[in-house]
Design a protein around this motif. Sequence first.
Motif: not given
Length: 454
Positions: A262, A265, A407, A411-412, A414-415, A418
């Motif tokens: 994080l 990114k 991710y 991008d974020l 994707g986090i 999760n």
Amino acid sequence: MDTNYALFEEKNILKMFFKIAILGSIGMLASAIYQLIDGILVNIFLGSQAFSAINLAFPFIILLYAISDMIGVGSSVITAIKLGQKKQEEANSIFTSSLILIFIVNFIIGAIVSIFSKNLLSLMGAKGQLLELANQYLLVYTLTLPLSSYIFAVDNYLRISGHIKMSMIVNISMSIFIVLLELFILGVIKTSTWGSAFASCLGFIIFTIVSFIPFFKKTSKLKFSKPNFDFSLLITIAKNGGATFFSNIAARLTAIVFNFVLLSKGGEDAVSSYGVLMYIDGFIQPLLYGMNDALQPCIGYNYGANQIKRVKKIVELCFLSSFILCLIGFVALISFPQISLIFTSSGSTNLQDMAKLAIIIFSFTYLTRWISFSSQGFFSAIEKPLASIIISLGISIVFPMICLPLYLVLDLNGIWLNFPISSLLTGIICAILLFIYIKKKKVLTLKQDLNLKN
């Protein structure tokens, strides 16, 4: 009917369930609120550097107490089953042996970590004043570990002894005591980070002593007795407590990896958004965990007494209540993602928008999280450690790491995705494990019936 276990043998299962579940959830929520206030007080009175220092030391503190948590959970599972089987002396021996084991193990661990605390913190990149603040905070925990660590085990023994209400009172009273003491130490005496640690550890020790009072009474069914350190017992304790132990460690490692990704990114705003999710989850998860954890001794006791119909009914109520609680959490978060402003009101517009979106995506986690919590609690209670460990590792590290590459594509987002995906995949694993267990149980029951007929 023994007064200590009258609640576990209550004919009205629904009444018993709600009494245990509500008391357990309230106790866990009180502990969660104390931890939140602890961080706020350090930030207010000692500043951001001190706040960074205690967060740097915190993973080591979690690892320090993970052993006691493992022994407490592992031994309580066996003890509850023995009590259900009316094997009182064996239950007392396991109880006493576990207490001695906790002291010995934590004395050794505390001594070793005390010697190498600065070196461990330096490996994490701490230098200068940050290193000093983190080290003095960690040292208080390591030096008091043999005594303060009992608080993470004694709660289990209270619950398996039928003292559910006292368990809740202890958790609430301890949380209030620590917050008030820390407020005095930091705000009036104006100590450094060691004061925050001292308040927590002193609270742990005092309320551990309070928690042990019922076991000194003649009316207590669970008593101190002659210990029996059998190697097979130690292995069984480790197996039954393994899910809790590995979950503590794996979740911490996952958080470290996530923060690293994080930060690289999305910078500090991304890390802060992740923190918002953890704080919000810190209010919902304790209710879920507290309910299932509080009911484990009840399930184990009835399982040991071979009251399979009662076990089935209790487990069904666990799953249903967990589902309802998670559904409420999902609806609340997806309807009011603005709750993130509590933590981001002073931040940038980018941070506020990012946190709101993260909450909306994260909220879908609760559509399936109830499955893993209830399943893990069930398997732990009936002494099926392997299934419990599989679930624990699945939700805390295996699936989060498998899904981490999302991710790279999303991008974020994707986090944030999760969490619900990992929860869904773990839920599928839980369903498979439950199906295998039920099928195996039916086969064994059929064989027993055929043997009786023959």
